[in-house]
Design a protein around this motif. Structure first.
Motif, PDB file in Angstrom:
ATOM      1  N   ALA A  59      -4.182  29.594  24.617  1.00  0.00           N
ATOM      2  CA  ALA A  59      -4.424  29.911  23.210  1.00  0.00           C
ATOM      3  C   ALA A  59      -4.333  28.689  22.241  1.00  0.00           C
ATOM      4  N   ASP A  60      -3.177  27.922  22.494  1.00  0.00           N
ATOM      5  CA  ASP A  60      -2.996  26.976  21.445  1.00  0.00           C
ATOM      6  C   ASP A  60      -3.608  25.572  21.707  1.00  0.00           C
ATOM      7  N   GLU A  61      -4.116  25.502  22.919  1.00  0.00           N
ATOM      8  CA  GLU A  61      -4.545  24.146  23.289  1.00  0.00           C
ATOM      9  C   GLU A  61      -6.075  24.001  22.356  1.00  0.00           C
ATOM     10  N   GLN A  62      -6.073  22.773  21.984  1.00  0.00           N
ATOM     11  CA  GLN A  62      -7.070  22.539  20.967  1.00  0.00           C
ATOM     12  C   GLN A  62      -8.145  21.441  21.591  1.00  0.00           C
ATOM     13  N   HIS A  63      -8.120  21.005  22.927  1.00  0.00           N
ATOM     14  CA  HIS A  63      -8.926  20.103  23.288  1.00  0.00           C
ATOM     15  C   HIS A  63      -9.803  20.429  24.628  1.00  0.00           C
ATOM     16  N   TYR A  64     -10.097  21.849  24.627  1.00  0.00           N
ATOM     17  CA  TYR A  64     -10.882  21.929  25.462  1.00  0.00           C
ATOM     18  C   TYR A  64     -12.702  21.189  25.534  1.00  0.00           C
ATOM     19  N   HIS A  65     -12.797  20.616  24.294  1.00  0.00           N
ATOM     20  CA  HIS A  65     -14.197  19.822  24.180  1.00  0.00           C
ATOM     21  C   HIS A  65     -13.976  18.182  24.854  1.00  0.00           C
ATOM     22  N   ILE A  66     -12.893  18.148  25.197  1.00  0.00           N
ATOM     23  CA  ILE A  66     -12.378  16.833  25.561  1.00  0.00           C
ATOM     24  C   ILE A  66     -12.296  16.841  27.330  1.00  0.00           C
ATOM     25  N   TYR A  67     -12.591  15.975  27.990  1.00  0.00           N
ATOM     26  CA  TYR A  67     -12.290  15.633  29.403  1.00  0.00           C
ATOM     27  C   TYR A  67     -10.847  15.867  29.559  1.00  0.00           C
ATOM     28  N   PRO A  68     -10.468  16.322  30.723  1.00  0.00           N
ATOM     29  CA  PRO A  68      -8.911  16.412  31.024  1.00  0.00           C
ATOM     30  C   PRO A  68      -8.442  15.196  31.401  1.00  0.00           C
ATOM     31  N   ASP A  69      -7.252  15.100  31.427  1.00  0.00           N
ATOM     32  CA  ASP A  69      -6.455  13.706  31.777  1.00  0.00           C
ATOM     33  C   ASP A  69      -6.557  13.505  33.327  1.00  0.00           C
ATOM     34  N   PRO A  70      -7.292  12.549  33.809  1.00  0.00           N
ATOM     35  CA  PRO A  70      -7.626  12.116  35.080  1.00  0.00           C
ATOM     36  C   PRO A  70      -6.396  12.100  35.772  1.00  0.00           C
ATOM     37  N   GLY A  71      -5.377  11.467  35.170  1.00  0.00           N
ATOM     38  CA  GLY A  71      -4.314  11.103  35.925  1.00  0.00           C
ATOM     39  C   GLY A  71      -3.129  12.111  35.719  1.00  0.00           C
ATOM     40  N   HIS A  72      -3.291  13.407  35.290  1.00  0.00           N
ATOM     41  CA  HIS A  72      -2.427  14.548  35.239  1.00  0.00           C
ATOM     42  C   HIS A  72      -1.042  14.164  34.902  1.00  0.00           C
ATOM     43  N   SER A  73      -1.009  13.171  33.929  1.00  0.00           N
ATOM     44  CA  SER A  73       0.401  12.316  33.805  1.00  0.00           C
ATOM     45  C   SER A  73       1.380  13.269  33.258  1.00  0.00           C
ATOM     46  N   ARG A  74       1.167  14.601  32.426  1.00  0.00           N
ATOM     47  CA  ARG A  74       2.383  15.375  32.010  1.00  0.00           C
ATOM     48  C   ARG A  74       2.716  16.043  33.023  1.00  0.00           C
ATOM     49  N   LEU A  75       1.607  16.834  33.778  1.00  0.00           N
ATOM     50  CA  LEU A  75       1.733  17.718  34.907  1.00  0.00           C
ATOM     51  C   LEU A  75       2.588  17.015  35.979  1.00  0.00           C
ATOM     52  N   ARG A  76       2.373  15.992  35.990  1.00  0.00           N
ATOM     53  CA  ARG A  76       2.926  15.010  37.344  1.00  0.00           C
ATOM     54  C   ARG A  76       4.434  14.924  36.857  1.00  0.00           C
ATOM     55  N   ALA A  77       4.567  14.573  35.619  1.00  0.00           N
ATOM     56  CA  ALA A  77       6.200  14.284  35.237  1.00  0.00           C
ATOM     57  C   ALA A  77       6.976  15.706  35.279  1.00  0.00           C
ATOM     58  N   ALA A  78       6.129  16.743  35.016  1.00  0.00           N
ATOM     59  CA  ALA A  78       7.014  18.068  35.199  1.00  0.00           C
ATOM     60  C   ALA A  78       7.328  18.345  36.612  1.00  0.00           C
ATOM     61  N   LEU A  79       6.125  18.231  37.622  1.00  0.00           N
ATOM     62  CA  LEU A  79       6.208  18.201  38.918  1.00  0.00           C
ATOM     63  C   LEU A  79       7.366  17.489  39.538  1.00  0.00           C
ATOM     64  N   ALA A  80       7.519  16.188  39.149  1.00  0.00           N
ATOM     65  CA  ALA A  80       8.556  15.360  39.563  1.00  0.00           C
ATOM     66  C   ALA A  80       9.971  16.001  39.539  1.00  0.00           C
ATOM     67  N   ASP A  81      10.061  16.684  38.238  1.00  0.00           N
ATOM     68  CA  ASP A  81      11.340  17.586  37.721  1.00  0.00           C
ATOM     69  C   ASP A  81      11.300  18.458  38.811  1.00  0.00           C
ATOM     70  N   TYR A  82      10.436  19.374  38.974  1.00  0.00           N
ATOM     71  CA  TYR A  82      10.442  20.608  39.783  1.00  0.00           C
ATOM     72  C   TYR A  82      10.804  20.092  41.287  1.00  0.00           C
ATOM     73  N   THR A  83      10.028  19.226  41.807  1.00  0.00           N
ATOM     74  CA  THR A  83      10.215  18.993  43.195  1.00  0.00           C
ATOM     75  C   THR A  83      11.080  18.030  43.678  1.00  0.00           C
TER      76      THR A  83
END
Ligand SMILES: Cc1ncc(COP(=O)(O)O)c(C=O)c1O
Length: 363
Positions: A59-83
């Motif tokens: 609901a808070d996300e403001q950037h649905y009109h912008i293409y997503p990060d092709p490098g998934h940087s924040r998600l990959r950083a969080a996954l590094a922590d998880y895995t």
């Protein structure tokens, strides 16, 4: 004369379409039942869904009109922590399904062989067909364990390039013992271990830590099951350097949507909420198992995942699936020779299990 249909690759024209699960509304209409009456135990989804933090982040996300990060940087950083694995070894996809397809597109030349160990997840053989490869099947044993000597012989005979192994396996729910994986990794092919159901198995980080030590191992994971985000389509893999470098080259740049990345990130931030639900599902699996076994016509297989494969005795498994469906209870049936006597039941909430058991006692 030019016929447009001749443009289709012949192997695609001959390919049998994948049979996906039908959407809830379609099923409800077909069965003449309201959607709320359906007990959906057919696709190993998570009945508890994602945590409140995911709804808030979306609901808070403001950037649905912008293409997503092709490098998934924040998600990959969080996954590094998880895995516990380096972010450089992680690549995300639109579900683990996309990663299966990418791996095959990268590796297979026309007619090259992928080893499939049925019964198992259907996308391995389906995507092999789409990519112009050839599937060689080495069936599992009666207890759904792998037939290692037959796999070794088939790798040599067919010069197989890739083998996919789901651990826990879908639909049988059994794990892949470390000694067996060790033996498979000695073979000259890529071994892809698909840990879509890892979180239900109680095996910590599974085989992800092995990737750093085995150049021919890749591990796939997903947010579809433990994280309740099947509809968002987010998966990831842990890959050796030579493989991830090429996968980055060929993936669609914007393969994981803004919503998918936001939701997956928030899910990881609220993993305690999700893992509590995983524990509820595992507890429910253990409650359901003996109750299914107590029915004279069902023989459930032990499972390390969020589903239970049941052998149906002395009656038609397909007819049983249909009888359950008439009561709004959806389970999975496969029209394949190896599984024609089985149904697969996803583990849902206690109330869903009770509804299922009530109908099973009656049919
Ligand atoms: C073994 C296995 N791998 C992968 C998938 C697909 O995962 P995703 O939803 O991330 O594409 C499934 C879904 O049922 C599965 O059973």
């Amino acid at each position: 004369m030019f016929t447009p249909t001749s443009l289709i690759r012949p192997e695609i024209a001959e390919l049998e379409a994948y049979t996906p699960i039908q959407p809830l509304e379609v099923l409800a209409e077909r069965l003449g039942l309201p959607v709320e009456r359906l007990v959906k135990l057919d696709a190993n989804e998570n009945p508890y869904g994602p945590p409140p933090r995911v709804w808030a982040a979306l609901a808070d996300e403001q950037h649905y009109h912008i293409y997503p990060d092709p490098g998934h940087s924040r998600l990959r950083a969080a996954l590094a922590d998880y895995t516990g694995q380096a972010a450089e070894t992680i690549l995300c996809g639109a579900g683990a399904d996309e990663l299966i397809d990418l791996i095959l597109r990268l590796i297979l030349r026309p007619g090259e062989v992928v080893l499939d160990c049925p019964p198992t997840f259907g996308m391995y053989s389906f995507d092999t067909g789409v990519c112009g490869g050839r599937v060689v099947q080495v069936a599992r044993q009666a207890d759904f364990g792998l037939d290692l000597p037959a796999i070794e012989a088939a790798v040599e005979r067919h010069k197989a390039r890739v083998i996919f192994l789901a651990a826990p396996n879908n639909p049988s729910g059994n794990l892949l013992p470390p000694a067996q994986l060790e033996r498979l990794l000695a073979l000259p092919l890529l071994v892809v271990v698909d840990e879509a159901y890892l979180e239900f198995a109680g095996v910590e980080q599974g085989y992800a830590p092995w990737v750093a030590h085995h150049a021919n191992l890749a591990v796939l994971r997903t947010f579809s099951k433990w994280a309740g985000l099947a509809g968002m389509r987010v998966g990831y893999g842990i890959f050796p350097p030579w493989l991830i470098e090429q996968l980055w080259k060929i993936k669609q740049p914007y393969n994981v949507s803004v919503a998918g990345q936001v939701a997956a990130l928030a899910a990881l931030e609220d993993r305690a909420w999700l893992l509590a639900n995983v524990a509820r599902i595992v507890a429910e699996r253990e409650r359901l198992m003996p109750r299914l076994a107590a029915l004279p016509y069902l023989e459930p297989c032990p499972s390390a995942a969020n589903f239970i494969l049941c052998r149906v005795l002395e009656r038609s498994a397909h007819a049983l699936k249909q009888a359950l469906e008439a009561h709004g209870i959806l389970v999975r049936y496969y029209h394949t020779p190896l599984l024609r006597d089985y149904i697969r039941i996803s583990v849902g909430t206690p109330a869903q299990s009770d509804a299922l058991l009530g109908v099973l006692a009656d049919v």
